[in-house]
Scaffold this active site. Sequence first.
Site, PDB file in Angstrom:
ATOM      1  N   TYR A   4      50.065  -4.834 -16.743  1.00 22.68           N
ATOM      2  CA  TYR A   4      50.694  -5.577 -15.387  1.00 22.68           C
ATOM      3  C   TYR A   4      52.492  -5.467 -15.386  1.00 22.68           C
ATOM      4  O   TYR A   4      52.857  -5.705 -14.266  1.00 22.68           O
ATOM      5  CB  TYR A   4      50.728  -7.131 -16.127  1.00 22.68           C
ATOM      6  N   ARG A   5      52.794  -4.510 -16.091  1.00 24.97           N
ATOM      7  CA  ARG A   5      54.378  -4.719 -15.905  1.00 24.97           C
ATOM      8  C   ARG A   5      54.727  -3.237 -16.924  1.00 24.97           C
ATOM      9  O   ARG A   5      54.154  -3.093 -18.069  1.00 24.97           O
ATOM     10  CB  ARG A   5      54.819  -5.884 -16.555  1.00 24.97           C
ATOM     11  N   TYR A  47      61.794  -4.020 -21.081  1.00 25.73           N
ATOM     12  CA  TYR A  47      61.187  -3.558 -19.970  1.00 25.73           C
ATOM     13  C   TYR A  47      62.215  -2.904 -18.495  1.00 25.73           C
ATOM     14  O   TYR A  47      62.603  -2.597 -17.714  1.00 25.73           O
ATOM     15  CB  TYR A  47      60.380  -4.694 -19.115  1.00 25.73           C
ATOM     16  N   ASP A  55      58.854 -16.638 -24.317  1.00 26.43           N
ATOM     17  CA  ASP A  55      59.462 -16.844 -25.350  1.00 26.43           C
ATOM     18  C   ASP A  55      60.544 -16.559 -25.743  1.00 26.43           C
ATOM     19  O   ASP A  55      61.259 -17.709 -26.767  1.00 26.43           O
ATOM     20  CB  ASP A  55      58.831 -14.799 -25.954  1.00 26.43           C
ATOM     21  N   HIS A  68      63.145  -3.072 -28.805  1.00 31.89           N
ATOM     22  CA  HIS A  68      61.395  -2.430 -28.734  1.00 31.89           C
ATOM     23  C   HIS A  68      61.529  -2.186 -26.772  1.00 31.89           C
ATOM     24  O   HIS A  68      61.888  -2.905 -25.576  1.00 31.89           O
ATOM     25  CB  HIS A  68      61.023  -3.775 -28.782  1.00 31.89           C
TER      26      HIS A  68
HETATM   27  P1  FAD Z   1      66.311  -9.700 -14.335  1.00 33.21           P
HETATM   28  O1  FAD Z   1      66.294  -8.759 -15.385  1.00 33.21           O
HETATM   29  O2  FAD Z   1      67.816 -10.819 -13.891  1.00 33.21           O
HETATM   30  O3  FAD Z   1      65.409  -8.918 -13.894  1.00 33.21           O
HETATM   31  C1  FAD Z   1      63.729  -8.984 -14.275  1.00 33.21           C
HETATM   32  C2  FAD Z   1      64.234  -7.926 -12.723  1.00 33.21           C
HETATM   33  O4  FAD Z   1      63.645  -8.390 -11.603  1.00 33.21           O
HETATM   34  C3  FAD Z   1      65.414  -6.789 -12.957  1.00 33.21           C
HETATM   35  O5  FAD Z   1      65.158  -6.099 -13.492  1.00 33.21           O
HETATM   36  C4  FAD Z   1      64.770  -6.932 -10.954  1.00 33.21           C
HETATM   37  O6  FAD Z   1      63.914  -4.881 -10.792  1.00 33.21           O
HETATM   38  C5  FAD Z   1      63.881  -7.888 -10.707  1.00 33.21           C
HETATM   39  N1  FAD Z   1      65.452  -8.632  -9.762  1.00 33.21           N
HETATM   40  C6  FAD Z   1      65.894  -9.342 -10.576  1.00 33.21           C
HETATM   41  N2  FAD Z   1      66.550  -9.917  -9.691  1.00 33.21           N
HETATM   42  C7  FAD Z   1      66.200  -9.713  -8.155  1.00 33.21           C
HETATM   43  C8  FAD Z   1      66.278 -10.222  -7.161  1.00 33.21           C
HETATM   44  N3  FAD Z   1      67.019 -11.384  -7.211  1.00 33.21           N
HETATM   45  N4  FAD Z   1      65.490  -9.912  -6.224  1.00 33.21           N
HETATM   46  C9  FAD Z   1      64.939  -9.175  -6.007  1.00 33.21           C
HETATM   47  N5  FAD Z   1      65.104  -8.628  -7.296  1.00 33.21           N
HETATM   48  C10 FAD Z   1      65.467  -8.706  -8.321  1.00 33.21           C
HETATM   49  N6  FAD Z   1      59.011 -11.853 -20.520  1.00 33.21           N
HETATM   50  C11 FAD Z   1      57.922 -12.332 -20.141  1.00 33.21           C
HETATM   51  O7  FAD Z   1      58.070 -12.970 -18.870  1.00 33.21           O
HETATM   52  N7  FAD Z   1      57.258 -13.503 -21.086  1.00 33.21           N
HETATM   53  C12 FAD Z   1      57.656 -13.369 -22.361  1.00 33.21           C
HETATM   54  O8  FAD Z   1      57.314 -14.251 -22.810  1.00 33.21           O
HETATM   55  C13 FAD Z   1      58.662 -12.772 -22.881  1.00 33.21           C
HETATM   56  N8  FAD Z   1      59.102 -12.637 -24.207  1.00 33.21           N
HETATM   57  C14 FAD Z   1      59.538 -11.755 -24.681  1.00 33.21           C
HETATM   58  C15 FAD Z   1      60.114 -11.601 -26.036  1.00 33.21           C
HETATM   59  C16 FAD Z   1      61.621 -10.368 -26.302  1.00 33.21           C
HETATM   60  C17 FAD Z   1      61.886 -10.861 -27.769  1.00 33.21           C
HETATM   61  C18 FAD Z   1      62.113 -10.419 -25.514  1.00 33.21           C
HETATM   62  C19 FAD Z   1      63.029  -8.983 -26.534  1.00 33.21           C
HETATM   63  C20 FAD Z   1      61.737 -10.396 -24.497  1.00 33.21           C
HETATM   64  C21 FAD Z   1      60.945 -10.712 -23.716  1.00 33.21           C
HETATM   65  N9  FAD Z   1      60.669 -10.676 -22.107  1.00 33.21           N
HETATM   66  C22 FAD Z   1      59.393 -11.744 -22.162  1.00 33.21           C
HETATM   67  C23 FAD Z   1      60.896 -10.333 -21.377  1.00 33.21           C
HETATM   68  C24 FAD Z   1      62.179 -10.326 -20.451  1.00 33.21           C
HETATM   69  O9  FAD Z   1      63.057 -11.210 -21.927  1.00 33.21           O
HETATM   70  C25 FAD Z   1      61.996 -11.469 -19.615  1.00 33.21           C
HETATM   71  O10 FAD Z   1      60.846 -11.413 -18.386  1.00 33.21           O
HETATM   72  C26 FAD Z   1      63.607 -12.076 -18.738  1.00 33.21           C
HETATM   73  O11 FAD Z   1      63.302 -13.830 -18.592  1.00 33.21           O
HETATM   74  C27 FAD Z   1      63.925 -11.105 -18.574  1.00 33.21           C
HETATM   75  O12 FAD Z   1      64.918 -10.594 -18.089  1.00 33.21           O
HETATM   76  P2  FAD Z   1      65.894 -12.547 -16.618  1.00 33.21           P
HETATM   77  O13 FAD Z   1      65.266 -13.488 -16.744  1.00 33.21           O
HETATM   78  O14 FAD Z   1      66.994 -11.515 -17.242  1.00 33.21           O
HETATM   79  O15 FAD Z   1      65.467 -10.899 -15.084  1.00 33.21           O
END
Ligand code: FAD
Length: 544
Positions: A487-488, A106, A167, A406
Amino acid sequence: VPRSSDVELPVIPSGYSRPRFNQAIESLRSLIGPENIELNDKPLDDGWYLEHPNTHDAFHLVEQEEMVSAATVYPASTEEVVHIVRWANEFEIPIYAISMGRNLGYGGAAARVRGSVIVDLGKRMTKILDINPDMCTCLLEPGVSFYALYEEIQRRGYEHLWIDVPDLGGGSVLGNTVDRGVGYTPYGNHFECHSGMEVVLPTGEVIRTGMGALPGNNTWQVFPYGFGPYADGIFTQSNFGIVTKIGMTLMPNPGGSEGFMCTFKEEEDLAQIIEVVRPLRIKNILENVAQLKHVVQEVALLGKPRTHWYQGKGQVPLKRLREIASTLPCGDCSWVYYGNVYGPKKNRDEKLKIIRDSFETVPGARWIPRDSLPKDHYMFSREKIASGVPEFDELRWLNWHKNGSHVFFSPVSAPRGEDAMKLFNIAKKWHDECDLDSFPACCIGLREMYIIVNMVYDRGDPVSKANAYRCMRGMIKDAAAAGFGEYRTHLLLSDQVAGTYSWNNNALMRFHESIKDTLDPNGILAPGRNGIWPKKYRNKGWEL
Ligand code: FAD
């Protein structure tokens, strides 16, 4: 990757003067400490999941340099976040908050505006502020990963408490929740399972939502709404504030849980499978967001590159995939359902019988007994995830291509067979057209379904990247024409997706823009996130 000598480093925001930028950085150093600021002037390294960069999108869909930051700052507290926000207003520098930056698929850790300063909350704001074993709640800072929360609960011996994981467990609980991510226990809708936020507004004001606004309360994590308008939603998938604390509800261990697996023969069975799943899901006999995966994922999960199985162009033919599958525990099939049941054994057995009887109404369905599977089978990884145990197995399918990256196409539909087939066919058409394999998985929520199409491409190959980008745009367009929205989405596709939510002459986006201009008059916080551009940027050529 060594950086081109044509690019002066660090890259600064377009239209900004370098002396002014240097002055701004000096000021930031004096506020937060020079050791907590890093300029993005070194070679770019895509790293991998556990050592992901916070300088750019590790899974770049366009030129790697197109989505780079100028610098990263690491605050240690809400007060330091306030200092940073005030500093950004003073110097009119775009900032972009990440919790851990593992938003791979994303946009990763990248900002939408090139040359932004990344506010990385994940390095120093890592406190688990509270775990309440009686109320089954917790209060977290942005740097708490699913793994860290899980391990702390084990360390404290709270065996009766579960967390909910997506995941992959390396992301931030808060980051995932504010991006409205999902996991796979019955508490999988993370936004629904949060209670209370602390938010730094773009002007530097700090608010607490829900009961958190009431001094002396002890209900912040148990009643999400408080009094008056419910503000929390506007701090998700937006650029209206930086969330510095979040409350989450934790699921009590239901007394046991167990995974199951059922395969379905034909690709066209998709419609009937979804019809069978819907009533079971809405009645809560199927209690979690399970995954119905296309057989291509069963093959990709073996972790071998696509060329190991097939050398031709276009999508790997279904016939070939089924041939490979026939040598695996899933056998010759087109779809695999990974589900879970909860509660004491007696209750699980009753639910399993109802589910099995329903699934077997689909001709060719094959129920695969759990005990017949080898111990390292992927089903056991899904079983753990669906029981709140963080895992990494899902990364295996990234080996499908060299430089495997991806991007997710994530449309929402009702869990109706006809709608599932429409979206599946849109994805198939565009993947054929763009010479890409499609990895669809249907994640069925209570009354909604996400058909997550994981598109794997080679980020080292400009043609593969361009195809992935074109494929995404095509699917978004066709899905919207058929009445479906995402949704995203990836940062670079936010404008297009936001543009599809256009009812009544874009009234919703105009509402978002009014909020943005009121809360962030200088337009410093995450311009362009989710298609919301502040006045300063709007209609000046930033939208894609
Ligand atoms: P971050 O990257 O830190 O945050 C996501 C976004 O939210 C940021 O870019 C920013 O815009 C905003 N943000 C973050 N923190 C703040 C803050 N404090 N205040 C305001 N805005 C903020 N996702 C799912 O939900 N479900 C799944 O099952 C899933 N499966 C995945 C499988 C694979 C193989 C991969 C590679 C990815 C997958 N993902 C999935 C996507 C992603 O990896 C996860 O959602 C992950 O938890 C997001 O990264 P993060 O938690 O580090 O969030």
